[in-house]
Scaffold this active site. Structure first.
Site, PDB file in Angstrom:
ATOM      1  N   SER A   3       0.540  -0.632  -0.366  1.00  0.00           N
ATOM      2  CA  SER A   3      -0.075  -0.015   0.112  1.00  0.00           C
ATOM      3  C   SER A   3       0.580   1.319   0.048  1.00  0.00           C
ATOM      4  O   SER A   3       2.135   1.502   0.370  1.00  0.00           O
ATOM      5  CB  SER A   3      -1.208  -0.084   1.244  1.00  0.00           C
ATOM      6  OG  SER A   3       0.060   0.183   2.043  1.00  0.00           O
ATOM      7  N   ASP A   4       0.706   2.588  -0.656  1.00  0.00           N
ATOM      8  CA  ASP A   4       0.998   3.846  -0.678  1.00  0.00           C
ATOM      9  C   ASP A   4       0.440   4.248   0.793  1.00  0.00           C
ATOM     10  O   ASP A   4      -0.560   3.469   1.612  1.00  0.00           O
ATOM     11  CB  ASP A   4       0.420   4.399  -1.444  1.00  0.00           C
ATOM     12  CG  ASP A   4       1.036   5.816  -1.588  1.00  0.00           C
ATOM     13  OD1 ASP A   4       2.800   5.871  -0.550  1.00  0.00           O
ATOM     14  OD2 ASP A   4       1.507   6.825  -2.507  1.00  0.00           O
ATOM     15  N   TRP A   5       1.130   4.685   1.714  1.00  0.00           N
ATOM     16  CA  TRP A   5       1.552   4.970   3.079  1.00  0.00           C
ATOM     17  C   TRP A   5       0.075   5.569   3.648  1.00  0.00           C
ATOM     18  O   TRP A   5      -0.482   7.247   3.907  1.00  0.00           O
ATOM     19  CB  TRP A   5       2.176   5.741   3.797  1.00  0.00           C
ATOM     20  CG  TRP A   5       4.189   4.356   3.633  1.00  0.00           C
ATOM     21  CD1 TRP A   5       4.390   5.014   5.072  1.00  0.00           C
ATOM     22  CD2 TRP A   5       3.900   4.034   3.600  1.00  0.00           C
ATOM     23  NE1 TRP A   5       5.689   4.434   5.461  1.00  0.00           N
ATOM     24  CE2 TRP A   5       5.302   3.417   4.294  1.00  0.00           C
ATOM     25  CE3 TRP A   5       3.905   3.289   1.959  1.00  0.00           C
ATOM     26  CZ2 TRP A   5       6.145   2.669   4.215  1.00  0.00           C
ATOM     27  CZ3 TRP A   5       5.170   2.232   2.342  1.00  0.00           C
ATOM     28  CH2 TRP A   5       6.739   1.610   2.897  1.00  0.00           C
ATOM     29  N   GLY A   6      -1.021   4.541   4.266  1.00  0.00           N
ATOM     30  CA  GLY A   6      -2.306   5.186   4.193  1.00  0.00           C
ATOM     31  C   GLY A   6      -3.393   5.101   3.511  1.00  0.00           C
ATOM     32  O   GLY A   6      -4.511   5.811   3.713  1.00  0.00           O
TER      33      GLY A   6
END
Length: 727
Positions: free
Chosen positions: A257-260
């Site tokens: 995932s991208d962060w968040g």
């Protein structure tokens, strides 16, 4: 003899393939045995972060942690375990390579491999398993704050440059992580904007570079994007992840995932996400302390698995992918040790920087400037001294050194008198907010004009920077004009001294109301550790510029396709966004709609001239499974050696669907000495002429006549040839 040689080569290739298959099968058997020994809790723990940039291993079985690092053009400084502060290490300063716009502008796939390999060596030395890059999102609008991290507006160019980059990185036993999949083409509202795009546009424009990364580059990791597609977040999007990436393309690596960018346990579990990073963060700013067990793929995932609501085969597939990545990286005993900050890396960074610089205007041969002359040169502009390796968001770097343009010019032009004046000041590079400069702008402006009057030549080094609302993650630009009153400053400087050249440091196109008043113009990008030396190389003529624009420069913002259709097209209404231009992105729009750009895609001048002649094809008609080989003569007709990028575009004048006026399908960079000529060949498969049929949900090549155009830019046709494709 040729037949014997062919069969010998075929036998060797077969042996290599067979050995690789045996190795892969052996690895999968090892993974099976490991999975059998893991508890459900241990499996789940491997699927989410344990710190800002790592995910846990299983100590009792000797399974290591996975450590990741930004970014696409250099290994980021070490971040604290559980907050976004820098850890304060003294041994994490690295080589800053040029941003990917500069690499794309080189049009040199061989150089992309060298770049990737050197960057991979630095990541390996820093003990990273995953390098969070490269980025291949498409340059749709010049307002996107992150365009400098990507490879331009054309899916073919991005595809051809990203594959060798990935292979170079992964040669070091470090996983490249291609990002941001998919349709993350702006920073404004990136966390929730829902992109509405037709299937043809998705497949023809926004997916090809990702597909090439997977199927040709064999990339080991991929990062999901923040935005939504068709109402579902991209990182956990069933169509993007399950149907296309892991289904149609056969991706066998890890989705991070991208962060968040994960938002739901069921979607994260069932729609392709393998390692969840950065949940409970707001981009790079806010965070909940010690929230890792609360991630969507943590306790909530475990409870659903334990109850049987989600089958254990789901987590087994994620763990299998994670272990496969480990056998390619930190569980591979044969991977090299890596190197950092060595001369070879510095040389590659400088070479990429010099090859990426694009000469856009050169009236009266303003460039090159003779370094032996005892003239007075006024270097004006904050970008002559402002550090560009820091700031910009997650791609910021802690470089061992950064040579400023001013220092590079002073170092090369030792016989000249160098004057410097800032002219304007931008304030510090701060993520998520603008911090104005405390310097008096009027005084800086006036001092620069006075400095210009004293010089024989003015080099104005301006453009954008890595501040918020410039070329920076987390926010798009607010204006197409140059910031910090540079347009007025340039007007006054050119009035004071008409002998002015501009060095534009940016990752985006800008408005140029001053273009007619200047003698020379270079597009310089963000050039990394050796920025100043590379600029001086080109300014002095030690290196002949050979860069070509990887995206179009419109005259005004409304000439860009995304902006032509109003706010619903860009930036959207904060909920939905409609890609109304469809496949007509960049030069496809300009050429098809006859809207003349300020500078076209693929454009770039040289200190020499080239002549194209005598285009031939190996046949006149082809089947859909054939390859076409074009051959033509290219001659350096000037007085100095230099490189030219010959570009092959294809036009389908009669089609059952709307086609762009032309599309890039091949290119070759050729270096020739003064007066030298050579035969150039470009081979292109007929099936690359296909369009994506929404009706058939497949790629279609229609029979008929196609026009092959050999160009020096998208707007400058040199040679053409009509061929026929049969049923």
């Amino acid at each position: 003899m040729k037949k014997i040689l062919f069969f010998m080569v075929l036998a060797v290739v077969s042996q290599i393939v067979s050995a690789q298959q045996q190795t892969d099968a052996a690895t999968e058997r090892k993974i099976d045995k490991i999975i059998e020994q893991l508890t459900l809790k241990e499996k789940v723990s491997m699927c989410h972060a344990q710190s800002k940039f790592s995910s846990p291993g299983v100590p009792r079985l000797g399974i290591p942690e996975i450590w990741m690092s930004d970014g696409p053009h250099g290994v980021r400084g070490e971040i604290n375990w559980d907050n976004w502060g820098y850890a304060g290490w003294t041994n994490d300063s690295i080589t800053a390579f040029p941003a990917l716009t500069a690499l794309a502008a080189s049009f040199n796939p061989e150089l992309a491999y060298e770049y990737g390999f050197a960057l991979g060596e630095e990541a390996r030395y820093r003990k990273k398993e995953i390098l969070l890059g490269p980025g291949v999102n498409i340059y749709r609008t010049p307002m996107n704050g992150r365009n400098f991290e990507y490879m331009g507006e054309d899916p073919y160019l991005a595809s051809k440059m990203v594959v060798p980059y990935i292979k170079g990185v992964q040669k070091n036993g470090v996983a490249a992580c291609v990002k941001h999949y998919a349709l993350n083409n702006q920073e404004k509202w990136r966390g929730h904007i829902n992109v509405k795009v037709d299937d043809r546009t998705l497949h023809e424009i926004y997916l090809p570079a990702f597909k090439a990364a997977v199927q040709e580059g064999d990339v080991w990791a991929l990062m999901g994007a923040y935005n939504k597609y068709d109402g579902q977040h991209a990182t956990t999007n069933k169509v993007l992840m399950n149907d296309i990436l892991k289904g149609d393309w056969g991706f066998d690596g890890v989705v991070v995932s991208d962060w968040g960018s994960a938002h739901d346990t069921d979607e994260s579990a069932l729609n392709g996400l393998d390692i969840e990073m950065g949940s409970w963060t707001n981009g790079l700013t806010a965070s909940r302390d010690f929230a890792y067990d609360e991630y969507y793929l943590a306790n909530a995932f475990y409870n659903k698995l334990k109850s049987g609501e989600i089958d254990e085969s789901v987590v087994d597939d994620k763990v299998r992918r994670i272990l496969r990545l480990m056998f390619r990286t930190n569980m591979n005993p044969e991977r090299p040790m890596g190197r950092m900050n060595n001369k070879e890396h510095h040389d590659i960074a400088r070479k990429v920087a010099a090859e990426g610089i694009v000469l856009l205007k050169n009236e009266d041969n303003f460039f090159p400037i003779d370094p032996e002359k005892g003239i007075t040169i006024a270097v004006i502009g904050e970008n002559a001294t402002k550090q560009m390796t820091i700031g910009g968001g997650s791609s910021e770097l802690k470089a061992q050194y950064e040579i400023s343009p001013l220092k590079g010019i002073q170092n090369r032009f030792t016989n000249a008198t160098i004057l410097h004046s800032m002219g304007y000041a931008s304030g510090p590079s701060t993520y998520g907010r603008v911090v104005p400069s405390t310097l008096n702008q009027d005084s800086l402006h006036q001092a620069a004009v006075e400095t210009a009057r004293k010089a024989d030549i003015v080099l104005f080094i301006g453009g954008l920077n890595k501040n918020h609302h410039q070329d920076c993650e987390g926010g798009d630009r607010l204006s197409f004009n140059l910031p910090y009153n540079q347009n007025k400053l340039l007007q006054d400087v050119t009035e004071a001294n008409p002998n002015t050249g501009v060095i534009l440091v940016s990752g985006n196109a800008v408005a140029m109301p001053w273009l007619k008043d200047i003698k020379g113009l270079m597009q310089a990008w963000y050039l990394g550790s050796d920025a100043g030396y590379a600029l001086a190389d080109v300014i002095s003529g030690d290196v002949n510029p050979s860069g070509k624009l990887p995206f179009s420069f419109p005259v005004k913002l409304d000439d860009n396709a995304a902006h032509h259709f109003g706010e619903l097209s860009y930036p959207g209404d904060s909920t939905n966004q409609y890609y109304k231009e469809g496949i007509l992105v960049g030069y496809r729009w300009h050429d098809t709609k006859n809207i003349k750009p300020l500078f076209p895609f693929g454009y770039g001048l040289s200190y020499t001239t080239f002549e194209y002649r005598d285009l031939t094809t190996d046949q006149k008609s082809y089947t859909q499974t054939d390859k076409i080989t074009l051959t033509f003569s290219l001659k350096n007709t000037g007085n100095t050696g230099g490189a030219e990028v010959a570009q092959l575009y294809v036009s389908d004048p009669k089609s059952s669907v709307m086609r762009p006026a032309k599309e890039l399908k091949g290119f070759k960079k050729v270096f020739l000495q003064a007066g030298e000529s050579t035969k150039v060949s470009i081979t292109v498969p007929v099936n690359s002429f296909a369009f994506y049929s929404e009706e058939e949900q497949n790629w279609v090549v229609e029979p008929g006549k196609f026009n092959l155009l050999v160009n020096s830019s998208s707007a400058d046709n040199q040679l053409s040839q009509i061929i026929t494709v049969n049923q």
